[in-house]
Scaffold this motif. Structure first.
Motif, PDB file in Angstrom:
ATOM      1  N   LEU A  77     212.844  77.642  12.890  1.00 55.87           N
ATOM      2  CA  LEU A  77     212.797  77.302  14.311  1.00 55.87           C
ATOM      3  C   LEU A  77     212.506  75.826  14.558  1.00 55.87           C
ATOM      4  O   LEU A  77     212.996  75.257  15.534  1.00 55.87           O
ATOM      5  N   VAL A  78     211.704  75.185  13.721  1.00 54.72           N
ATOM      6  CA  VAL A  78     211.300  73.792  13.956  1.00 54.72           C
ATOM      7  C   VAL A  78     211.503  72.994  12.682  1.00 54.72           C
ATOM      8  O   VAL A  78     211.568  73.545  11.566  1.00 54.72           O
ATOM      9  N   SER A  79     211.604  71.701  12.868  1.00 54.89           N
ATOM     10  CA  SER A  79     211.725  70.765  11.757  1.00 54.89           C
ATOM     11  C   SER A  79     211.036  69.464  12.161  1.00 54.89           C
ATOM     12  O   SER A  79     211.187  69.013  13.307  1.00 54.89           O
ATOM     13  N   ILE A 136     207.497  82.221  11.238  1.00 55.08           N
ATOM     14  CA  ILE A 136     206.385  81.340  10.856  1.00 55.08           C
ATOM     15  C   ILE A 136     206.459  81.000   9.372  1.00 55.08           C
ATOM     16  O   ILE A 136     206.258  79.851   8.973  1.00 55.08           O
ATOM     17  N   LEU A 137     206.752  81.978   8.542  1.00 57.04           N
ATOM     18  CA  LEU A 137     206.849  81.739   7.100  1.00 57.04           C
ATOM     19  C   LEU A 137     207.965  80.751   6.774  1.00 57.04           C
ATOM     20  O   LEU A 137     207.827  79.934   5.845  1.00 57.04           O
ATOM     21  N   THR A 142     206.350  75.770   1.422  1.00 57.49           N
ATOM     22  CA  THR A 142     206.323  76.941   0.531  1.00 57.49           C
ATOM     23  C   THR A 142     204.913  77.257   0.067  1.00 57.49           C
ATOM     24  O   THR A 142     204.508  78.432   0.011  1.00 57.49           O
ATOM     25  N   SER A 143     204.135  76.228  -0.285  1.00 58.94           N
ATOM     26  CA  SER A 143     202.766  76.470  -0.763  1.00 58.94           C
ATOM     27  C   SER A 143     201.890  77.072   0.331  1.00 58.94           C
ATOM     28  O   SER A 143     201.020  77.907   0.047  1.00 58.94           O
ATOM     29  N   ILE A 144     202.100  76.673   1.575  1.00 57.18           N
ATOM     30  CA  ILE A 144     201.325  77.242   2.683  1.00 57.18           C
ATOM     31  C   ILE A 144     201.791  78.655   2.992  1.00 57.18           C
ATOM     32  O   ILE A 144     200.985  79.528   3.334  1.00 57.18           O
ATOM     33  N   ALA A 145     203.076  78.901   2.858  1.00 62.12           N
ATOM     34  CA  ALA A 145     203.603  80.239   3.140  1.00 62.12           C
ATOM     35  C   ALA A 145     203.027  81.281   2.196  1.00 62.12           C
ATOM     36  O   ALA A 145     202.834  82.449   2.581  1.00 62.12           O
ATOM     37  N   GLN A 146     202.740  80.882   0.960  1.00 67.22           N
ATOM     38  CA  GLN A 146     202.179  81.842   0.010  1.00 67.22           C
ATOM     39  C   GLN A 146     200.804  82.339   0.439  1.00 67.22           C
ATOM     40  O   GLN A 146     200.413  83.459   0.129  1.00 67.22           O
ATOM     41  N   TRP A 158     198.971  82.912  12.695  1.00 68.48           N
ATOM     42  CA  TRP A 158     198.844  81.718  13.529  1.00 68.48           C
ATOM     43  C   TRP A 158     197.401  81.217  13.567  1.00 68.48           C
ATOM     44  O   TRP A 158     197.140  80.005  13.466  1.00 68.48           O
ATOM     45  N   GLU A 159     196.445  82.108  13.733  1.00 66.78           N
ATOM     46  CA  GLU A 159     195.045  81.721  13.773  1.00 66.78           C
ATOM     47  C   GLU A 159     194.576  81.157  12.439  1.00 66.78           C
ATOM     48  O   GLU A 159     193.765  80.226  12.403  1.00 66.78           O
TER      49      GLU A 159
END
Length: 377
Positions: A77-79, A136-137, A142-146, A158-159
């Motif tokens: 959705l965003v970049s 959101i993922l 990638t490291s944050i998505a894990q 989100w929180e």
């Protein structure tokens, strides 16, 4: 037979009047023509079924549980993607706008609560919730998505990101304030300089938003509006103070105004002045280029100009009319050329101050001495 007369007769079929007098379909009737249908008195109204279908589509779009066929769980959705606290503020604003467009922000802020498991809308809510989780993922590194992969509620994901990367601390505010007050235009254009200022201002506003009145009765003092106006004045002052010295006239002209204009108006004025300065610099460069080309065509012209300047300096620039000797007190010479201190030159005749007269007197004396010598001989 009918087949034998196909090439000689015209066939017509019509339903007019009583059924008993209607012609038989397929019978040859060369003098009978079909009557045209009556013209409608007005434009026919839209089909009620179509109207209900459009109303249903509008209701579906307004429904937060509606998912169109174009919705893709792999969409970004965003970049740029969320990389950490460095770009969380801008990422969160962009992500919120994208979710509000898709009518799914209500799942994040909790305005649409999760139905009970036996409710008929629970399955629709879960599909929308998982779709938001997938968005959101896909919109974070990638490291944050894990780290949020196992959270099955979009609100919890989100929180979690907000608690980790939203740094509302005094150190971050201090860094932004230092950047704002230390920002200078330098080699930047007016547009680039204003964009950089605007970015820093918005980041500070995100960390320190305007206070909102929480009174039960609506406040009528308009304190929030006054604080907003003061911030706008601060933006104008900081924008003007960071401009180069070429814009000093603009600074003095704007700062004497009361009230100060809005910051975007000051930006427009600075950009107009920038175009004038650029045009003047280009004109000066063109003149220099023309002079260089003229010297290239006439290579001796520069030497002639230099020689003329040197001659002028010798005649008028290096005179000693205003000089005064500190030894004898007379004007017209300095102590380095004082005859009373260093001695008179050979053949000096007292009473003649002009060098030309001295030379003429010396020539006359030399001629007299030569004539006397010839006479004696």
């Amino acid at each position: 037979m009918v087949s034998e007369h196909l090439h000689r007769s015209t066939y017509a079929a019509a339903v007019i009047g009583d059924r008993s007098t209607d012609p038989i379909i397929g019978e040859a009737s060369p003098q009978t023509h079909a009557a045209p249908p009556p013209m409608p008195a007005s434009i026919p109204q839209e089909n009620p079924i179509t109207q209900r279908g459009r109303a249903q589509v509008a209701d579906d779009v307004e429904n937060p549980f509606f998912l169109s066929q174009n919705e893709n769980p792999n969409a970004v959705l965003v970049s740029p993607l969320l990389a950490g606290s460095s770009n969380y503020e801008s990422w969160s604003v962009s992500m919120r706008i994208a979710l509000e467009i898709k009518n799914k922000w209500c799942i994040i802020n909790g305005s649409v609560a999760e139905p009970s498991s036996d409710h008929h809308l629970h399955a629709a809510w879960r599909r929308c919730n998982l779709m938001v989780c997938s968005w959101i993922l896909r919109s974070v590194h990638t490291s944050i998505a894990q780290s949020i992969l196992h959270l099955d509620r979009a609100k919890d994901a989100w929180e979690d990101l907000r608690h980790r990367f939203s740094q509302h601390d005094a150190q971050r505010v201090s860094i932004l304030q230092s950047d704002i007050y230390g920002l200078k235009q330098g080699n930047l254009s007016i547009n680039e300089y204003y964009t950089k200022c605007k970015t820093l201002w918005e980041q500070l506003n995100t960390l320190r938003p305007l206070p909102q009145c929480t009174c039960n009765a609506r406040c009528i003092c308009k304190l929030t509006e006054k604080i907003r106006n003061e911030r706008e004045e601060d933006y104008v002052i900081r924008f003007l103070q960071g401009l180069n010295d070429e814009y000093n006239n603009l600074k003095s002209s704007v700062l004497v105004l009361d009230p100060l204009p809005e910051v975007y108006k000051v930006f427009v004025m600075a950009e107009k002045l920038e175009r004038q300065i650029t045009f003047a610099n280009l004109s000066a460069c063109n003149l220099n280029i023309d002079a260089t080309q003229a010297n290239a065509v006439h290579p001796n012209s520069s030497e002639e100009v230099i020689a003329a300047l040197n001659t002028y300096n010798k005649r008028y620039g290096n005179n000693n009319k205003g000089a005064k000797c500190t030894y004898c007190g007379m004007s017209g010479h300095t102590i380095e050329k004082c005859y009373k201190k260093h001695g008179y030159p050979p053949g000096w005749i007292p009473g003649f101050k002009s060098k030309g007269k001295q030379q003429q007197s010396a020539a006359v004396i030399a001629n007299d001495q030569a004539d006397s010598a010839n006479t004696s001989e």
